[in-house]
Design an enzyme around this catalytic site. Structure first.
Site, PDB file in Angstrom:
ATOM      1  N   HIS A 120      31.513  79.489 178.818  1.00 43.81           N
ATOM      2  CA  HIS A 120      32.303  80.431 178.016  1.00 43.81           C
ATOM      3  C   HIS A 120      33.375  81.111 178.864  1.00 43.81           C
ATOM      4  O   HIS A 120      34.564  81.115 178.504  1.00 43.81           O
ATOM      5  CB  HIS A 120      31.374  81.482 177.402  1.00 43.81           C
ATOM      6  CG  HIS A 120      32.078  82.559 176.645  1.00 43.81           C
ATOM      7  ND1 HIS A 120      32.196  82.549 175.263  1.00 43.81           N
ATOM      8  CD2 HIS A 120      32.719  83.686 177.053  1.00 43.81           C
ATOM      9  CE1 HIS A 120      32.881  83.615 174.872  1.00 43.81           C
ATOM     10  NE2 HIS A 120      33.208  84.328 175.946  1.00 43.81           N
ATOM     11  N   GLU A 121      32.958  81.686 179.973  1.00 43.78           N
ATOM     12  CA  GLU A 121      33.923  82.411 180.804  1.00 43.78           C
ATOM     13  C   GLU A 121      34.971  81.477 181.396  1.00 43.78           C
ATOM     14  O   GLU A 121      36.121  81.870 181.590  1.00 43.78           O
ATOM     15  CB  GLU A 121      33.197  83.185 181.901  1.00 43.78           C
ATOM     16  CG  GLU A 121      32.293  84.295 181.395  1.00 43.78           C
ATOM     17  CD  GLU A 121      33.021  85.303 180.522  1.00 43.78           C
ATOM     18  OE1 GLU A 121      34.245  85.498 180.705  1.00 43.78           O
ATOM     19  OE2 GLU A 121      32.376  85.905 179.637  1.00 43.78           O
TER      20      GLU A 121
ATOM     21  N   HIS B 212      37.884  81.207 179.134  1.00 48.56           N
ATOM     22  CA  HIS B 212      38.882  82.251 179.372  1.00 48.56           C
ATOM     23  C   HIS B 212      39.764  81.888 180.567  1.00 48.56           C
ATOM     24  O   HIS B 212      40.983  82.090 180.553  1.00 48.56           O
ATOM     25  CB  HIS B 212      38.188  83.585 179.660  1.00 48.56           C
ATOM     26  CG  HIS B 212      37.609  84.265 178.466  1.00 48.56           C
ATOM     27  ND1 HIS B 212      38.351  84.571 177.335  1.00 48.56           N
ATOM     28  CD2 HIS B 212      36.356  84.746 178.236  1.00 48.56           C
ATOM     29  CE1 HIS B 212      37.575  85.198 176.463  1.00 48.56           C
ATOM     30  NE2 HIS B 212      36.362  85.315 176.976  1.00 48.56           N
TER      31      HIS B 212
ATOM     32  N   HIS C 102      42.326  79.419 179.656  1.00 53.60           N
ATOM     33  CA  HIS C 102      43.363  80.083 178.876  1.00 53.60           C
ATOM     34  C   HIS C 102      44.366  80.754 179.814  1.00 53.60           C
ATOM     35  O   HIS C 102      45.591  80.670 179.616  1.00 53.60           O
ATOM     36  CB  HIS C 102      42.700  81.110 177.953  1.00 53.60           C
ATOM     37  CG  HIS C 102      43.532  81.523 176.795  1.00 53.60           C
ATOM     38  ND1 HIS C 102      43.086  82.395 175.815  1.00 53.60           N
ATOM     39  CD2 HIS C 102      44.803  81.215 176.427  1.00 53.60           C
ATOM     40  CE1 HIS C 102      44.034  82.577 174.905  1.00 53.60           C
ATOM     41  NE2 HIS C 102      45.084  81.886 175.273  1.00 53.60           N
TER      42      HIS C 102
END
Length: 677
Positions: A465-466, A469, A472
């Site tokens: 998940h991280e 980021h 992104h």
């Protein structure tokens, strides 16, 4: 020695020169940066030439470079190195930086110039799409911030903003202190039955660091549910850990946060009214993809009853397995036993297959290479802000450099709870900054004695998940700093990170990284199939605890000024709010209770903790698209990069999503995933 923050970093990719940085450099950097920025803005607003895009908007984007460099470096590391000195700097400068931001955002001369550019239809039509969006975003953000208020109202607004900045910093500081104080000390290693050798080693190391040689210390995590609750066979120790987790900020001591919660809520309601909104939720959502609290409550209200029903179904199964009534500290333990008995899936037994280094290189990096063509090379010559931090150079498919990825995996006393991503350097072409530098933080206990770091199932998912980021932040390619990386709407920013969780169980990725750290055996295919079949198990609990926190966040911020002033008991308000939405279940407490709800009282998710499930509507729909179109391919990665992670905030996110998907997201995929259909 000259302050290294006062000039651009000479290091590769403009990595902050951490080896040279000292705490005393930050106050000087902030003071110099704010002074320079104000002078630059003053030059813009006193320019005798009529306002244009170049002399107003582009000039504004070029301003504040020193302040931006200092802020990115400090706030990109302050949650990871929350020493007394760093916390003192943060507490002193939070209100100063808020006041500085207000001085710029609320300047009527700057507002008038930007509005003049915006209202010049011919000039706007001549701009490229990203430049037009920059004008629109600055005008909207300044309007929502209060730039159109009269002078008296602005003065009051500045006071409120400064006080709120101080209170949120204090909340975070007191929560960290209470979390450290409440760590659970264990005298007998037999009480740790159920934990892995690595977890026991980490607890021994934590105890030793705190002066308790020969004992074991269980440090606390941010959410209510501690991961050890799923494994510890000692019921009394599970109770102690759960009670410690739930007690934070609620002990009527120096670290108690209840008074902070009440004052923050009251001041936010006052500020909202000043800005022309009935509640803080209305003000916070005015500039989001959701737009209104009513739309948020429509989604949450649709999901809550189904989640409550699923919780009751799961409870019955747990008590059947346990042979007796269970309590909140028992839920995770018996949930894993049901997963094992009904689905033949033992998540604890899978931990030897989730060795952190394999997860990173052969899972996370592997998926990024397959999807985007990215490659990662460790740079031992580059220094992070702590000895635990690792630095990787990232290259695109054509070999061109993209930036640096920093990883800070392990927990420590000076690191705040949870997991997160920060940008240390933001890519943009206007300021000739072609590369990004991002950092991921997790809180995985660090084993001692050369033991491998074995991740839990949830820690592995959080890692993916991280890293979503991080992707992104690394892949966004924009012209203006305002749109760099993850600078998008709060209720959109979680979408790419949630999508990246998909690759954790993608067969090609899983077979690459899920290898037993001792035997070299791959995770058996039949176990993987059982794991996939069992994915919906526990979603009643997972959805319920999340929705309880989201609805609690909305309840606090749906109060108007008079209602907020009338609340005097945090616990009573919380109980009533959860009862009203049907989620006042003592067995399934909110993921975060008010007194340790850092997302809403410290981390800028105020009235926006709903963002995770709001974004998950897009995420689940995107996962369906990948499955329909061949999965982990470069063609799919390129399309996803073009319309989602590659644009930063430079385009309307929902319009871009419609281009990517060919229409709006279908909520059916989310309902099916969470067993709510």
């Amino acid at each position: 020695m000259p302050n290294p923050l006062l000039s651009p970093s000479p290091l590769p990719f403009s990595l902050p020169p951490f080896a040279l940085l000292r705490d005393e450099h930050y106050p000087e950097g902030f003071d110099r940066g704010m002074a320079e920025h104000l002078a630059e803005v003053e030059a813009i607003v006193t320019d005798p030439q009529p306002p244009t895009f170049d002399n107003t908007l582009a000039a504004l984007e070029r301003s504040g470079r020193t302040l931006s460099r200092v802020s990115l470096t400090f706030f990109g590391t302050s949650s990871s190195l929350a020493t007394d000195a760093v916390q003192a700097i943060e507490e002193e400068y939070a209100p100063k930086l808020t006041a500085h931001g207000d001085a710029v955002r609320l300047d009527p001369r700057l507002y008038a110039r930007i509005k003049a550019v915006h209202d010049d239809a011919e000039a706007m039509a001549a701009l490229d799409p990203e430049s037009r969006r920059l004008v629109e975003r600055h005008l909207t953000e300044m309007t929502v911030a209060g730039a159109g208020l009269d002078d008296d109202a602005k003065t009051e607004l500045r006071v409120l903003n400064g006080r709120l900045a101080t209170l949120s910093t204090r909340f975070e500081k007191q929560l960290l202190a209470d979390s450290n104080d409440l760590a659970v000390l264990v005298d007998d290693v037999a009480d740790l039955d159920g934990l892995t050798a690595g977890e026991i080693s980490a607890a021994a190391e934590a105890a030793r660091e705190h002066g308790h040689d020969g004992k074991w210390l269980i440090t606390l995590v941010l959410p209510t549910g501690h991961p050890h609750l799923a494994s510890l066979t000692n019921r009394d120790l599970r109770r102690r850990v759960h009670e410690a987790q739930s007690a934070r900020g609620n002990r009527d001591n120096a670290h108690d946060t209840k008074a902070l919660v009440l004052e923050i809520v009251r001041l936010r309601a006052q500020r909202a009214r000043l800005l022309g909104y009935p509640t803080h939720a209305g003000a916070a959502l005015a500039d989001s993809t959701a737009r209104t609290p009513e739309r948020v409550m429509e989604l949450l209200g649709r999901l809550a009853p189904a989640a409550a029903r699923n919780i009751e179904t799961e409870r019955a199964l747990l008590e059947e397995e346990a042979g007796e009534p269970i309590e909140a500290h028992d839920w995770a333990f018996w949930a894993e036993r049901v997963r094992t008995s009904r689905y033949a899936v033992d998540l604890a037994a899978m931990r030897p297959y989730f060795e952190a280094e394999r997860v990173l290189r052969d899972g996370i990096f592997f998926a990024a290479e397959k999807l985007f063509g990215l490659t990662f090379h460790e740079r031992d010559d580059l220094v992070g802000y702590h000895p635990d931090v690792r630095v990787f150079e990232v290259h695109d498919a054509d070999g061109s450099p993209i930036g640096l990825y920093l990883l800070d995996l392990h927990t420590r006393d000076t690191k705040k709870g949870g997991a997160w991503m920060n940008s240390l350097v933001s890519q943009n072409t206007l300021l000739e900054q072609p590369h990004a530098v991002v950092v991921n933080n997790l809180n995985v206990p660090k084993p001692g004695g050369g033991q491998p770091t074995l991740l839990t199932y949830d820690e592995t998912r959080t890692f993916f998940h991280e890293f979503g980021h991080a992707l992104h932040g690394l892949l966004a390619h924009v012209t203006y700093p305002h749109f760099a990386g993850t600078r998008v709407f709060r209720d959109f920013v979680e979408y790419p990170s949630q999508v990246n969780e998909m690759w954790m169980l993608w067969p090609e990725v899983l077979s690459s990284y899920a290898v037993h750290h001792e035997t070299g055996e791959r995770l058996p295919d039949e176990l993987v199939q059982r794991l996939v079949s069992a994915q919906a198990w526990g979603e009643g609990f997972g959805t319920g605890e999340y929705l309880a926190a989201s609805l609690l966040d909305q309840a606090w911020h749906a109060l108007d000024v008079e209602e907020a002033a009338a609340v005097g008991d945090v616990q009573a308000f919380e109980a009533a709010a959860l009862e009203e939405v049907g989620l006042a279940n003592t067995l399934v407490p909110p993921r975060y209770r008010s007194t340790y709800f850092a997302h809403t009282f410290s981390y800028s998710y105020d009235a926006q903790y709903y963002a995770y499930i709001w974004s998950e509507v897009l995420d689940a729909d995107t996962v369906a698209w990948f499955r329909e179109n061949g999965g982990l391919t470069r063609a799919n990665g390129d399309r996803y990069r073009t319309y989602v992670v590659g644009i930063g905030g430079a385009a309307d996110p929902l319009e871009s999503y419609r281009e990517f998907r060919g229409g709006d997201a279908d909520i059916t995929h989310l309902l099916q995933r969470r067993g709510l259909d």
